[in-house]
Each structure stands twice: as C-alpha cells, then as structure tokens.
Design a protein around this motif. Structure first.
Motif, PDB file in Angstrom:
ATOM      1  N   PHE A 301       1.370  -3.903   1.029  1.00  0.00           N
ATOM      2  CA  PHE A 301       1.530  -3.753  -0.481  1.00  0.00           C
ATOM      3  C   PHE A 301       0.369  -2.893  -1.041  1.00  0.00           C
ATOM      4  O   PHE A 301       0.563  -2.035  -1.887  1.00  0.00           O
ATOM      5  CB  PHE A 301       1.299  -5.178  -1.241  1.00  0.00           C
ATOM      6  N   GLU A 302      -0.758  -2.838  -0.404  1.00  0.00           N
ATOM      7  CA  GLU A 302      -1.878  -1.951  -0.937  1.00  0.00           C
ATOM      8  C   GLU A 302      -1.440  -0.791  -0.353  1.00  0.00           C
ATOM      9  O   GLU A 302      -1.834   0.277  -1.513  1.00  0.00           O
ATOM     10  CB  GLU A 302      -2.950  -2.539  -0.279  1.00  0.00           C
ATOM     11  N   GLN A 303      -0.927  -0.643   0.659  1.00  0.00           N
ATOM     12  CA  GLN A 303      -0.305   0.865   0.925  1.00  0.00           C
ATOM     13  C   GLN A 303       0.641   1.160   0.149  1.00  0.00           C
ATOM     14  O   GLN A 303       0.843   2.548  -0.363  1.00  0.00           O
ATOM     15  CB  GLN A 303       0.126   0.982   2.357  1.00  0.00           C
ATOM     16  N   LEU A 304       1.742   0.555  -0.263  1.00  0.00           N
ATOM     17  CA  LEU A 304       2.756   1.037  -1.134  1.00  0.00           C
ATOM     18  C   LEU A 304       2.064   1.396  -2.472  1.00  0.00           C
ATOM     19  O   LEU A 304       2.446   2.314  -2.833  1.00  0.00           O
ATOM     20  CB  LEU A 304       3.586  -0.281  -1.256  1.00  0.00           C
ATOM     21  N   VAL A 305       1.240   0.585  -3.046  1.00  0.00           N
ATOM     22  CA  VAL A 305       0.619   0.865  -4.235  1.00  0.00           C
ATOM     23  C   VAL A 305       0.027   2.149  -4.242  1.00  0.00           C
ATOM     24  O   VAL A 305       0.162   2.932  -5.166  1.00  0.00           O
ATOM     25  CB  VAL A 305      -0.248  -0.259  -4.751  1.00  0.00           C
ATOM     26  N   GLN A 306      -0.816   2.250  -3.265  1.00  0.00           N
ATOM     27  CA  GLN A 306      -1.566   3.832  -3.331  1.00  0.00           C
ATOM     28  C   GLN A 306      -0.449   5.018  -3.060  1.00  0.00           C
ATOM     29  O   GLN A 306      -0.704   5.920  -3.638  1.00  0.00           O
ATOM     30  CB  GLN A 306      -2.164   3.980  -1.909  1.00  0.00           C
ATOM     31  N   HIS A 307       0.744   4.813  -2.261  1.00  0.00           N
ATOM     32  CA  HIS A 307       1.606   5.850  -2.414  1.00  0.00           C
ATOM     33  C   HIS A 307       2.304   5.968  -3.684  1.00  0.00           C
ATOM     34  O   HIS A 307       2.670   6.997  -4.196  1.00  0.00           O
ATOM     35  CB  HIS A 307       2.560   5.707  -1.083  1.00  0.00           C
ATOM     36  N   LEU A 308       2.646   4.920  -4.343  1.00  0.00           N
ATOM     37  CA  LEU A 308       3.397   4.964  -5.550  1.00  0.00           C
ATOM     38  C   LEU A 308       2.338   5.706  -6.564  1.00  0.00           C
ATOM     39  O   LEU A 308       2.822   6.564  -7.564  1.00  0.00           O
ATOM     40  CB  LEU A 308       3.833   3.442  -6.171  1.00  0.00           C
ATOM     41  N   GLU A 309       1.065   5.452  -6.496  1.00  0.00           N
ATOM     42  CA  GLU A 309       0.220   6.083  -7.397  1.00  0.00           C
ATOM     43  C   GLU A 309       0.137   7.452  -7.404  1.00  0.00           C
ATOM     44  O   GLU A 309       0.241   8.120  -8.259  1.00  0.00           O
ATOM     45  CB  GLU A 309      -1.068   5.401  -7.167  1.00  0.00           C
ATOM     46  N   LYS A 310       0.117   7.771  -5.807  1.00  0.00           N
ATOM     47  CA  LYS A 310       0.087   9.351  -5.765  1.00  0.00           C
ATOM     48  C   LYS A 310       1.554   9.914  -5.718  1.00  0.00           C
ATOM     49  O   LYS A 310       1.669  11.229  -5.621  1.00  0.00           O
ATOM     50  CB  LYS A 310      -0.587   9.686  -4.397  1.00  0.00           C
ATOM     51  N   GLN A 311       2.536   9.345  -5.956  1.00  0.00           N
ATOM     52  CA  GLN A 311       3.867   9.781  -6.034  1.00  0.00           C
ATOM     53  C   GLN A 311       4.346  10.402  -4.713  1.00  0.00           C
ATOM     54  O   GLN A 311       4.930  11.475  -4.802  1.00  0.00           O
ATOM     55  CB  GLN A 311       3.975  10.699  -7.265  1.00  0.00           C
TER      56      GLN A 311
END
Length: 332
Positions: A301-311
């Motif tokens: 989940f932490e990695q997903l959030v990082q990638h969504l934040e950076k689009q």
C-alpha cells in the motif's frame, strides 16, 4: 423408438447414407437420440451434438457439433474429421463401454469450450456498461479498468444527481469468474440512482442479502458537491482505503472500519466528509492495484500511494487480480 437415458442430454443421430452393418447395435447402445436426415439438418438446433457416420460428415460438412463414427480401416478419415472440427471419433464395432457417460463428458467439454469462445463478447458487453465520461466544471474524473481475465469482479460507476452534485462508487466483488462479473452488471443495473452514499450501500446490501448470494462486496461510495467542493463518502469494508492528495501536503489516508456488503442485514454505515482544495485528487482503488508491488500488505500500500502521488502507477500487462481505479481531480 430409442432407449432414453435420463441423465444424458438430447442428441441427434444423423441417418447414415451408406450401409452400416453395426447400425442397430450402435443405436441400442446410444441413449436419448433423435433420428434426423441429412437433408433436414438446417431445421435443427445447431448447438446440440450430433452423432454421424464419418463419411457423411466429410462430404456434407454441416455445422452441428459432431461425434463421428468410422470403420476400423478409416483412420485417415477420422484424422481429417478431427481437422475439420469433429468433437470425437469412435469405431462402429468398438464403441466405448459406456457410451452414454462418454457423451456426457463430450457434451460438458463442448459447453465449456463454447463458454470460453463467448467470453470476449461478454467482456466487451461488460465494458460497455461502464459509465461514459462526464463534462464537469472545474473537475475531471479519471479511471482505470483492467480485468485479470476476460471479465472483472471490480466495478465503478458515477452519475449526476443534479447540476451541482455527482455520486460515485467503486466496488470489489469477492472471488473471480463469471458469477463475480455478473454481480458487477447487477450493481450497474439496480443501484436505483441512489441519492446518498449511505442509501446506495444499504440498498445494494439489502438486495444482496435478500437474494442470498454467497458473495460479499466491498465498496467506497461518495457524493461530491461541485460548487462547495465538499465530498461526503462511506466505506463498506473496502481496502485499500481512499487517499486524498493535495499539493505540498503529505497524502492523507482516509481509513475506516466497517463490514462488506452481503454479510449482515444490520449493516452500519458511517458517513465521512472532506474538502477538495484546488488540484486535490481523491482516489479509490480495488485491491488489485496492490499486485504490482512486493512485500506485505502495508508495504504494498505504501508503494501504491507513492506511485499514485507521483502519477507513475503502471500496472503489469498480465495481472492475477482485477484492477479498478477511480480518481476525482479538482482542476481550479
């Protein structure tokens, strides 16, 4: 009249055009057959299996699914029949010990193959049920939809309540396959254009409990006021939680604790509220979005959030779980 087997589905027997010394013996061994003649083939159901002499099958080349029967010396004819789509090949004077059971297996396999051939068309129909883009003042709705196979058990929808408000949801049906995908179509058809997230969740839960379907559904549903930029939302046991991204701020994880749909009639649904500042993004995902990342659930989940934040989120070309993502983006 021929012997009727209760467990064997109706099948056709095409009257051979050449003499068959073993014909009576074969007909006695084969249950539940309806005799038809070659000239009448076009009058019969093209989805029902026929049993026929291999020579007739090769000469007349009909479209019925067919089990062919040949003489012992006609191996080449059997091979050619298989090339032309025959379901199976038998020998006139050496039929299987239990031909009715053999036909049951052939019929089951044929139906499975037919279902598989229908899947691409079913997948296209399912995608057509997804909502069309909405032209919204100051907002953009972004979506992503990738089934793990042909059909998806993940779903999203949104629609205008009026000129000021839109309602939306993203749902994840337990399991995979046709049953799960049918429930997504059921949701699309019967959500009843509910007026609030709580009403939507309770309506779908009530219908799911009433029909006694052994599936559960997790869901996040919300309503956005396009003028005040207030967003009210509710969750029914959904993971991952909704995420709010705002410029120059850390991502805000909007976690809740609740039950999925389909587990209890007395579903308690809380409603939450947040404000979307300029360039804010409210994103909800199905759990398939975690699949591209390694580690335990929290790490994924932490990695997903990082990638969504950076689009920078890029799903793999082949996934083991369905992926659906819905994002509400305020532009101004």
């Amino acid at each position: 009249m021929f012997k009727t087997g209760k467990s064997t589905p109706l099948m056709y027997f095409i009257q051979p055009t050449r003499p068959i010394p073993y014909l009576d013996r074969a007909l006695h061994a084969l249950p539940n057959l309806q005799m038809i003649h070659i000239e009448d083939i076009d009058l019969y159901d093209p989805t029902i299996i026929a049993i026929a002499d291999v020579e007739d099958f090769l000469v007349y080349q009909w479209n019925l699914p067919t089990v062919v029967i040949a003489f012992q010396h006609e191996g080449a004819a059997l091979a050619k029949a298989w090339e032309q789509g025959a379901l199976a090949g038998w020998i006139w004077n050496d039929l299987p010990d239990q031909p009715d059971q053999a036909l049951l297996k052939i019929d089951a396999q044929y139906k499975r193959n037919q279902d598989s051939r229908d899947l691409p068309s079913a997948a296209e129909l399912q995608k057509r049920l997804l909502p069309n883009p909405l032209a919204l003042k100051d907002y953009e709705i972004e979506t992503f939809f990738q089934p793990s196979a042909y059909l998806s058990g993940d779903w999203y929808d949104y629609w205008k309540l009026n000129d000021k408000e839109i309602i939306f949801y993203l749902a994840d049906v337990s399991g995979h396959g046709v049953t799960s995908s049918l429930l997504t179509s059921w949701m699309a058809a019967f959500h009843g254009r509910s007026k609030t997230p709580c009403e939507l969740i309770k309506k779908l839960n009530g219908m799911l409990m009433q029909e006694n379907i052994e599936k559960h559904i997790t869901m996040i549903a919300g309503i956005l006021n396009l003028e005040t930029h207030q967003l009210r939302w509710s969750s029914a046991g959904h993971y991952p939680p909704a995420i709010l991204f705002e410029p120059h701020k850390p991502p805000k994880i909007l976690s809740t604790s609740s039950f999925p749909l389909g587990l209890t009639d007395d579903l308690e649904v809380e409603e939450f509220e947040c404000y979307l500042n300029q360039h804010a993004r409210f994103i909800i995902c199905s759990d398939g979005a975690l699949e591209p990342f390694d580690g335990r659930l929290n790490e994924q989940f932490e990695q997903l959030v990082q990638h969504l934040e950076k689009q920078s989120f890029e799903p793999p070309s082949h996934v083991a779980d369905d992926i659906a993502i819905l994002s509400l983006c305020r532009k101004n």
